[in-house]
Design an enzyme around this catalytic site. Structure first.
Site, PDB file in Angstrom:
ATOM      1  N   LYS A  82     108.664  52.056 -16.373  1.00  0.00           N
ATOM      2  CA  LYS A  82     108.967  52.201 -14.934  1.00  0.00           C
ATOM      3  C   LYS A  82     110.462  52.352 -14.704  1.00  0.00           C
ATOM      4  CE  LYS A  82     109.631  48.350 -12.450  1.00  0.00           C
ATOM      5  NZ  LYS A  82     110.774  48.109 -11.569  1.00  0.00           N
ATOM      6  N   ASN A  83     111.257  51.519 -15.369  1.00  0.00           N
ATOM      7  CA  ASN A  83     112.693  51.524 -15.080  1.00  0.00           C
ATOM      8  C   ASN A  83     113.424  52.710 -15.706  1.00  0.00           C
ATOM      9  OD1 ASN A  83     112.332  49.311 -13.526  1.00  0.00           O
ATOM     10  ND2 ASN A  83     113.142  47.838 -15.008  1.00  0.00           N
ATOM     11  N   ASP A  87     113.782  40.588 -17.240  1.00  0.00           N
ATOM     12  CA  ASP A  87     112.472  41.000 -16.728  1.00  0.00           C
ATOM     13  C   ASP A  87     111.315  40.393 -17.534  1.00  0.00           C
ATOM     14  OD1 ASP A  87     113.764  42.406 -14.782  1.00  0.00           O
ATOM     15  OD2 ASP A  87     113.592  44.347 -15.781  1.00  0.00           O
ATOM     16  N   ARG A 107     121.564  41.099  -4.574  1.00  0.00           N
ATOM     17  CA  ARG A 107     121.705  42.271  -5.447  1.00  0.00           C
ATOM     18  C   ARG A 107     122.582  43.298  -4.749  1.00  0.00           C
ATOM     19  NH1 ARG A 107     115.895  43.909  -7.679  1.00  0.00           N
ATOM     20  NH2 ARG A 107     117.119  45.201  -9.085  1.00  0.00           N
ATOM     21  N   PRO A 108     123.894  43.046  -4.784  1.00  0.00           N
ATOM     22  CA  PRO A 108     124.801  43.965  -4.098  1.00  0.00           C
ATOM     23  C   PRO A 108     124.841  45.327  -4.777  1.00  0.00           C
ATOM     24  CG  PRO A 108     126.033  42.321  -5.359  1.00  0.00           C
ATOM     25  CD  PRO A 108     124.582  41.976  -5.493  1.00  0.00           C
ATOM     26  N   ILE A 109     125.468  46.312  -4.123  1.00  0.00           N
ATOM     27  CA  ILE A 109     125.577  47.633  -4.752  1.00  0.00           C
ATOM     28  C   ILE A 109     127.044  48.042  -4.920  1.00  0.00           C
ATOM     29  CG2 ILE A 109     123.298  48.448  -4.002  1.00  0.00           C
ATOM     30  CD1 ILE A 109     124.840  50.155  -1.919  1.00  0.00           C
ATOM     31  N   ASP A 110     127.928  47.026  -4.950  1.00  0.00           N
ATOM     32  CA  ASP A 110     129.365  47.314  -5.046  1.00  0.00           C
ATOM     33  C   ASP A 110     129.724  48.120  -6.304  1.00  0.00           C
ATOM     34  OD1 ASP A 110     128.518  44.777  -6.206  1.00  0.00           O
ATOM     35  OD2 ASP A 110     130.597  44.504  -6.809  1.00  0.00           O
ATOM     36  N   ARG A 145     103.627  47.187  -8.429  1.00  0.00           N
ATOM     37  CA  ARG A 145     104.861  47.995  -8.433  1.00  0.00           C
ATOM     38  C   ARG A 145     105.251  48.401  -9.852  1.00  0.00           C
ATOM     39  NH1 ARG A 145     109.785  45.540  -5.345  1.00  0.00           N
ATOM     40  NH2 ARG A 145     110.589  47.391  -6.352  1.00  0.00           N
ATOM     41  N   CYS A 198     116.874  40.432  -1.399  1.00  0.00           N
ATOM     42  CA  CYS A 198     115.874  40.596  -2.451  1.00  0.00           C
ATOM     43  C   CYS A 198     115.435  39.221  -2.904  1.00  0.00           C
ATOM     44  CB  CYS A 198     116.495  41.366  -3.611  1.00  0.00           C
ATOM     45  SG  CYS A 198     115.432  41.510  -5.020  1.00  0.00           S
ATOM     46  N   ARG A 255     114.423  48.820  -4.321  1.00  0.00           N
ATOM     47  CA  ARG A 255     115.887  48.911  -4.392  1.00  0.00           C
ATOM     48  C   ARG A 255     116.346  50.068  -5.274  1.00  0.00           C
ATOM     49  NH1 ARG A 255     118.526  44.564  -2.599  1.00  0.00           N
ATOM     50  NH2 ARG A 255     120.294  45.204  -3.838  1.00  0.00           N
TER      51      ARG A 255
HETATM   52  N1  EPU Z   1     125.095  43.795  -9.572  1.00  0.00           N
HETATM   53  C1  EPU Z   1     126.188  43.669  -8.781  1.00  0.00           C
HETATM   54  N2  EPU Z   1     126.648  44.774  -8.132  1.00  0.00           N
HETATM   55  C2  EPU Z   1     126.027  45.998  -8.253  1.00  0.00           C
HETATM   56  C3  EPU Z   1     124.917  46.116  -9.078  1.00  0.00           C
HETATM   57  C4  EPU Z   1     124.460  44.989  -9.724  1.00  0.00           C
HETATM   58  O1  EPU Z   1     126.767  42.585  -8.642  1.00  0.00           O
HETATM   59  O2  EPU Z   1     126.513  46.966  -7.631  1.00  0.00           O
HETATM   60  C5  EPU Z   1     124.590  42.610 -10.284  1.00  0.00           C
HETATM   61  C6  EPU Z   1     123.137  42.298  -9.925  1.00  0.00           C
HETATM   62  O3  EPU Z   1     123.057  41.560  -8.723  1.00  0.00           O
HETATM   63  C7  EPU Z   1     122.689  41.543 -11.143  1.00  0.00           C
HETATM   64  C8  EPU Z   1     123.426  42.256 -12.271  1.00  0.00           C
HETATM   65  O4  EPU Z   1     124.529  42.904 -11.644  1.00  0.00           O
HETATM   66  O5  EPU Z   1     123.134  40.214 -11.066  1.00  0.00           O
HETATM   67  C9  EPU Z   1     122.632  43.277 -13.043  1.00  0.00           C
HETATM   68  O6  EPU Z   1     121.936  44.121 -12.156  1.00  0.00           O
HETATM   69  P1  EPU Z   1     121.653  45.632 -12.469  1.00  0.00           P
HETATM   70  O7  EPU Z   1     122.473  46.491 -11.559  1.00  0.00           O
HETATM   71  O8  EPU Z   1     121.784  45.879 -13.935  1.00  0.00           O
HETATM   72  O9  EPU Z   1     120.157  45.773 -12.027  1.00  0.00           O
HETATM   73  P2  EPU Z   1     119.507  47.081 -11.480  1.00  0.00           P
HETATM   74  O10 EPU Z   1     120.098  48.242 -12.181  1.00  0.00           O
HETATM   75  O11 EPU Z   1     119.502  47.080 -10.001  1.00  0.00           O
HETATM   76  C10 EPU Z   1     117.573  47.237 -13.244  1.00  0.00           C
HETATM   77  C11 EPU Z   1     116.089  47.098 -13.236  1.00  0.00           C
HETATM   78  C12 EPU Z   1     115.705  45.660 -12.961  1.00  0.00           C
HETATM   79  C13 EPU Z   1     116.316  44.792 -14.065  1.00  0.00           C
HETATM   80  C14 EPU Z   1     117.841  45.005 -14.105  1.00  0.00           C
HETATM   81  C15 EPU Z   1     118.515  44.249 -15.231  1.00  0.00           C
HETATM   82  C16 EPU Z   1     115.392  49.275 -12.437  1.00  0.00           C
HETATM   83  C17 EPU Z   1     114.700  50.070 -11.419  1.00  0.00           C
HETATM   84  N3  EPU Z   1     115.525  47.966 -12.214  1.00  0.00           N
HETATM   85  O12 EPU Z   1     118.008  46.856 -11.935  1.00  0.00           O
HETATM   86  O13 EPU Z   1     114.283  45.592 -13.058  1.00  0.00           O
HETATM   87  O14 EPU Z   1     116.048  43.439 -13.820  1.00  0.00           O
HETATM   88  O15 EPU Z   1     118.129  46.411 -14.261  1.00  0.00           O
HETATM   89  O16 EPU Z   1     118.008  44.628 -16.457  1.00  0.00           O
HETATM   90  O17 EPU Z   1     115.798  49.792 -13.451  1.00  0.00           O
HETATM   91  C18 EPU Z   1     112.139  44.721 -12.711  1.00  0.00           C
HETATM   92  O18 EPU Z   1     111.694  45.717 -13.303  1.00  0.00           O
HETATM   93  O19 EPU Z   1     111.437  43.714 -12.437  1.00  0.00           O
HETATM   94  C19 EPU Z   1     113.555  44.693 -12.328  1.00  0.00           C
HETATM   95  C20 EPU Z   1     114.052  43.864 -11.409  1.00  0.00           C
END
Ligand code: EPU
Length: 420
Positions: A22-23, A307, A121-124, A399, A116, A92
């Site tokens: 999925k990811n 995960d 889960r910020p997007i900074d 999902r 969330c 997200r």
């Molecule tokens: N983070 C920030 N700022 C950002 C982005 C992330 O502070 O702009 C923090 C997050 O809050 C978290 C950490 O960085 O504490 C890592 O988050 P990451 O960005 O790597 O997560 P993601 O890319 O949004 C993907 C998977 C998640 C999985 C994470 C970590 C997808 C669609 N989602 O999310 O999958 O937990 O990587 O491996 O690829 C799941 O499948 O259940 C799931 C949550």
């Protein structure tokens, strides 16, 4: 409302093949926005997150045709640049259309995802990567408005407060693929899903090196074409099924697996006394009667994946001794603790650490999965709990898992889905 009724099940037996990850598929679907040409994606899991991403693409004016386990995506000169709140809120990962839209359309309007259940889960980091390439952002009425007069390659460090970000690495890599000149991403995420995305982009004509390491180099090209790509097997589905075998004392053969994507999981399960044999492209997992407690810390790849943390906690709830689980990716991802305790587990949480004191049995109860992986953990606990467990929150489960209960039932589990 739908729920799963799970009776304590004997050892699971059988052979299973894995679905696509999925990811990996979600950002790859977004990457199709970087070209007008048709792409064909194979081994696509039929999960609701894929339907949500398809709805986002269709909303942009892209033709998406779904086959059995395949998607044909025909962007043409799609007119849209907007991802609406109803869809972004549901998933997200929608944020990963931001990079492709900026690169291809020069603009994007994407709803801010909001809160969330697994914590903030910020997007900074996404915005840092794309700003470095020359995008500007403002927020208006809950939407990020992004614009650029032309993306330019640069060096950008994508470290976040909890390590590298998987989707921010993907977003930056997708935008850089069409930027002018060379981009170097430092502290890039090394997850297999990032590598799969890079391989798809390369098949589209992108020039990328170093994917799978913390430094990714991208030489921008003028245009990308369509590509055909087969998604990697889902390592989190694999880990969930491995734990299902372990928790029931069963014997499962998982085919089409990438053991190199699961090394940390295999190590920890072996440490807990689960027997795992590796064959060419397959893993045999056999549960032992007395599982041993182990300490687990989640980390970015190649560490133990967050995960699989809830599912591992369900297993360790039944191990002999005390395990400490430390969550380094999402410090708040512990909503399943209270539900497992309602089933007789003995788990206490302090900050980002849970202490799991193993118990000899679990007792079934009505429980609710608050997120995808929490729901999976409760299903696994239900397989071992006497006499019967009812798991709600199936919209979360669906999902990310393709017919999990059907697959478990095929291996001998006593589980069925009912609608109230
Ligand atoms: N983070 C920030 N700022 C950002 C982005 C992330 O502070 O702009 C923090 C997050 O809050 C978290 C950490 O960085 O504490 C890592 O988050 P990451 O960005 O790597 O997560 P993601 O890319 O949004 C993907 C998977 C998640 C999985 C994470 C970590 C997808 C669609 N989602 O999310 O999958 O937990 O990587 O491996 O690829 C799941 O499948 O259940 C799931 C949550």
């Amino acid at each position: 409302m739908e729920k799963l009724i799970i009776e304590r099940s004997g050892p699971l037996h059988g052979t299973m093949a894995l679905n696509g990850a999925k990811n990996a598929v979600l950002p790859i679907m977004a990457a199709c926005l970087l070209t007008e040409e048709e792409s064909v994606i194979e081994r696509v899991p039929r999960v609701t997150d894929v339907l949500t991403m398809a709805a986002i693409l269709r909303g942009l004016g892209v033709e998406v045709v779904a086959g059995e386990d395949q998607l044909t995506i025909r962007p043409g000169s799609y007119p849209g640049a907007m991802a609406p709140y109803e869809l972004v809120r549901a998933m997200r990962a929608s944020v990963c259309v931001l990079g492709p839209l900026l690169a291809k359309r020069g603009e994007a309007r994407v709803a801010l995802p909001g809160g969330c259940v697994i914590g903030p889960r910020p997007i900074d980091v996404h915005l840092r990567g794309l700003s470095a390439l020359g995008a500007t952002f403002s927020v208006e009425q809950g939407y990020i408005l992004a614009a650029t007069s032309g993306l330019r390659g640069t060096t950008v460090d994508l470290a976040g407060s909890h390590g590298s970000s998987v989707l921010a690495t993907g977003n930056t890599m997708m935008a850089a693929a069409l930027a002018q000149g060379r981009t170097v991403i430092e502290q890039a995420a090394c997850e297999p899903e990032v590598v799969d995305l890079a391989n798809f982009l390369i098949a589209m004509g992108a020039r990328i090196e170093g994917h799978g390491t913390p430094v990714i180099r991208i030489e921008g090209v003028k245009r990308l074409g369509g590509a055909r790509h087969r998604i990697i097997p889902d390592r989190i589905e694999a880990g969930t099924l491995m734990i299902a075998a372990a928790i029931t004392g069963g014997d499962l053969l998982l085919e089409g697996i990438r053991a190199d994507h699961l090394a940390a999981v295999i190590d920890k399960l072996r440490e807990a006394d689960v027997r795992i044999e590796q064959f060419n492209g397959a893993l045999r997992v056999r549960g032992a009667s007395g599982l041993r407690a182990v300490d687990v810390t989640t980390r970015p790849f190649p560490g133990f994946p967050t995960d699989l943390q809830p599912q591992m906690m369900a297993l360790l709830a039944l191990a002999q001794g005390t395990s400490v689980i430390t969550e380094r990716i999402y410090p708040e991802r512990f909503m399943h603790v209270e539900e497992l305790n309602r089933m007789g587990a003995d788990i206490s949480r302090e900050g980002n650490r849970a202490t799991v004191r193993g118990v000899s049995s679990l007792s079934g109860a009505p429980v609710i999965g608050s997120d995808l992986r929490a729901a999976a953990a409760l299903v696994l606990a239900g397989l071992a709990a006497k006499p019967q467990t009812e798991v709600g929150g199936l919209d979360h489960l669906d999902r990310g898992y393709v017919n999990l209960e059907g697959r478990l039932a095929q291996a001998g589990a006593r589980v069925r889905r009912v609608t109230e």
